[in-house]
Scaffold this active site. Structure first.
Site, PDB file in Angstrom:
ATOM      1  N   TYR A 135       0.819  -1.212   0.000  1.00  0.00           N
ATOM      2  CA  TYR A 135       0.000   0.000   0.000  1.00  0.00           C
ATOM      3  C   TYR A 135       0.858   1.269   0.000  1.00  0.00           C
ATOM      4  O   TYR A 135       0.394   2.334  -0.379  1.00  0.00           O
ATOM      5  CB  TYR A 135      -0.941   0.044   1.226  1.00  0.00           C
ATOM      6  CG  TYR A 135      -2.060  -0.971   1.188  1.00  0.00           C
ATOM      7  CD1 TYR A 135      -2.202  -1.850   0.118  1.00  0.00           C
ATOM      8  CD2 TYR A 135      -2.978  -1.047   2.217  1.00  0.00           C
ATOM      9  CE1 TYR A 135      -3.221  -2.784   0.091  1.00  0.00           C
ATOM     10  CE2 TYR A 135      -4.005  -1.984   2.195  1.00  0.00           C
ATOM     11  CZ  TYR A 135      -4.121  -2.851   1.127  1.00  0.00           C
ATOM     12  OH  TYR A 135      -5.130  -3.777   1.108  1.00  0.00           O
ATOM     13  N   LYS A 190       3.051 -15.220   2.952  1.00  0.00           N
ATOM     14  CA  LYS A 190       2.984 -15.902   1.645  1.00  0.00           C
ATOM     15  C   LYS A 190       4.443 -16.153   1.261  1.00  0.00           C
ATOM     16  O   LYS A 190       4.916 -15.792   0.177  1.00  0.00           O
ATOM     17  CB  LYS A 190       2.256 -14.993   0.639  1.00  0.00           C
ATOM     18  CG  LYS A 190       1.911 -15.648  -0.672  1.00  0.00           C
ATOM     19  CD  LYS A 190       0.758 -16.624  -0.585  1.00  0.00           C
ATOM     20  CE  LYS A 190       0.536 -17.311  -1.915  1.00  0.00           C
ATOM     21  NZ  LYS A 190      -0.376 -18.438  -1.861  1.00  0.00           N
ATOM     22  N   ASP A 222      -3.538 -17.914   2.081  1.00  0.00           N
ATOM     23  CA  ASP A 222      -4.678 -18.596   1.460  1.00  0.00           C
ATOM     24  C   ASP A 222      -5.268 -19.626   2.432  1.00  0.00           C
ATOM     25  O   ASP A 222      -6.493 -19.746   2.575  1.00  0.00           O
ATOM     26  CB  ASP A 222      -4.293 -19.229   0.114  1.00  0.00           C
ATOM     27  CG  ASP A 222      -2.889 -19.824   0.108  1.00  0.00           C
ATOM     28  OD1 ASP A 222      -2.148 -19.639   1.082  1.00  0.00           O
ATOM     29  OD2 ASP A 222      -2.538 -20.493  -0.884  1.00  0.00           O
ATOM     30  N   ASP A 246      -5.730  -6.381   5.907  1.00  0.00           N
ATOM     31  CA  ASP A 246      -6.904  -5.650   5.440  1.00  0.00           C
ATOM     32  C   ASP A 246      -8.014  -6.644   5.101  1.00  0.00           C
ATOM     33  O   ASP A 246      -9.176  -6.508   5.518  1.00  0.00           O
ATOM     34  CB  ASP A 246      -6.488  -4.849   4.191  1.00  0.00           C
ATOM     35  CG  ASP A 246      -7.524  -3.840   3.754  1.00  0.00           C
ATOM     36  OD1 ASP A 246      -8.554  -3.715   4.423  1.00  0.00           O
ATOM     37  OD2 ASP A 246      -7.296  -3.174   2.721  1.00  0.00           O
ATOM     38  N   ASP A 250     -11.468  -8.154   7.720  1.00  0.00           N
ATOM     39  CA  ASP A 250     -12.875  -8.059   7.323  1.00  0.00           C
ATOM     40  C   ASP A 250     -13.535  -9.435   7.324  1.00  0.00           C
ATOM     41  O   ASP A 250     -14.704  -9.575   7.693  1.00  0.00           O
ATOM     42  CB  ASP A 250     -13.011  -7.427   5.930  1.00  0.00           C
ATOM     43  CG  ASP A 250     -13.226  -5.919   6.013  1.00  0.00           C
ATOM     44  OD1 ASP A 250     -12.853  -5.323   7.050  1.00  0.00           O
ATOM     45  OD2 ASP A 250     -13.762  -5.335   5.053  1.00  0.00           O
TER      46      ASP A 250
END
Ligand code: NAD
Length: 356
Positions: A135, A190, A222, A246, A250
């Site tokens: 980001y 990852k 994942d 992020d 959620d």
């Protein structure tokens, strides 16, 4: 104790008003100062994070934030969009550690789309690194490709990067938080594909050795996305980078039924923090008096605990929220048959009353 109150846009003003009511009856001495932020600040001053708002935030021990944004600002250039205010505050105050608890309240077990036995008693803390990763990584932009599958075509690119000190400090935050809870950290990465997350995993392992009382495990992002819905109670503290955090926070939020219930905190190294509900400005229900104020009220409780050293007052608020849920009061987002539907103000007032 100085609190900057930044209600923002949409339901932000409605829900922050209820949290302020709750703060005002605790019998504590605060100086609270309100300022514009987001779309409201853009309308008044031509910028989503005006200088005066930033100065107030910097001079405060904590920021109580509502939400910013509205679809009507989507066509503005990126730097002037309401959401830039949050990024600006995070950057200027160095708010690198985002705490997102996902707690399933006993009374709301049926509000989740998961089977009750999977989520009853759920209490996860997701710690998301907030100031690095793809980001913020430079370089980024658009250009004409000179290589790759389509040389000569327009392409866009972002850069994922983390430095060792950035990973070290968030790792310490996670292990220290775990010590006060279930003593279990799951680091999500990852590393099988990304160099950035191989460094992440190496550093987490090194720092983990300094906390022998805390169990550390590593999980690919994942798999973490799957395990969160398959066996969510496996998790205690989850620590991960900005982008994975992020998305996973959620996902974890929805395990509990409503995003209207979930607080969050973003802290810097001095425990100065920005406290806000996990949801956005909900333009679809703004002004209707139906938004759930509990996420914001619980964010105020986190503010008391983490930035203002008032753990007892924080406990009082959390107990009061449980009491109003036990009384059967529900805003529409958490309503189910047999409970009593109330609006934003009634819910806020019920919490005030439950504080005794
Ligand atoms: P949102 O979180 O605002 O809303 C998603 C859904 O959840 C909507 O149906 C909304 O009505 C509902 N909802 C959210 N909060 C609720 C509450 N307290 N009580 C009851 N229902 C609630 O997300 P969105 O619709 O994707 O985004 C709306 C705007 O908010 C956009 O401009 C977006 O950029 C912005 N946004 C801001 C923040 C922030 O300020 N931190 C975070 C996310 C989105």
């Amino acid at each position: 104790m100085k609190i900057a109150v930044l209600p923002g846009d949409g339901i932000g003003t409605e829900i922050v008003a209820e949290a302020v009511k709750v703060l005002n009856v605790l019998g504590l001495k605060f100086e609270m100062e309100t300022a514009l932020v987001g779309g409201a600040a853009y309308e008044a001053h031509g910028h989503p994070l005006p200088e005066a708002t930033l100065k107030l935030a910097q001079a405060s021990d904590a920021i109580l934030f509502g939400a910013v944004g509205d679809w009507k600002y989507d066509k503005l250039e990126r730097a002037l969009r309401p959401e830039q205010a949050i990024l600006g505050l995070r950057k200027n105050l160095g708010l690198f550690a985002n705490f997102r608890p996902a707690i399933c309240y006993e009374q709301l077990v049926d509000a989740s789309s998961l089977k009750p036995e999977l989520i009853a008693g759920l209490d996860i803390l997701i710690i998301r690194e907030l100031t690095g990763d793809i980001y913020f990584g430079q370089p980024r932009g658009r250009r004409v490709a000179t290589d790759g599958h389509f040389p000569g075509a327009e392409e866009a690119f972002d850069t994922m990067r983390y430095s060792r000190p950035e990973i070290e400090r968030i790792a310490h935050v996670a292990f220290q938080a775990a010590r006060k809870r279930g003593k279990h950290v799951t680091s999500v990465d990852k590393a099988n594909v990304l160099e950035t997350f191989q460094l992440w995993k190496d550093v987490l392992t090194e720092i983990g050795a300094q906390y022998p009382d805390v169990t550390l495990d590593h999980m690919y992002v994942d798999n973490a996305a799957m395990q969160l819905v398959k066996k969510p109670k496996f998790f205690d503290v989850v620590v991960t980078g900005n982008m994975f955090g992020d998305i996973l926070s959620d996902e974890a939020a929805m395990l509990t039924g409503s995003i209207g219930m979930l607080p969050s905190a973003s802290l810097n190294a001095k425990n100065q923090g920005l406290y806000e509900p996990s949801h956005g400005s909900a333009p679809d229900i703004a002004g209707k008096g139906v938004a759930n104020p509990l996420a914001t009220i619980l964010s105020a409780a986190m503010m008391l605990r983490f930035s203002l050293n008032q753990a007892e007052a924080a406990d009082r608020i959390e107990v009061a929220v449980k009491k109003v849920l036990a009384q059967g009061l529900r805003t529409p987002d958490i309503y189910s048959e047999g409970t009593t539907k109330v609006g934003t103000r009634e819910m806020g007032e019920a919490v005030v009353k439950a504080l005794g």
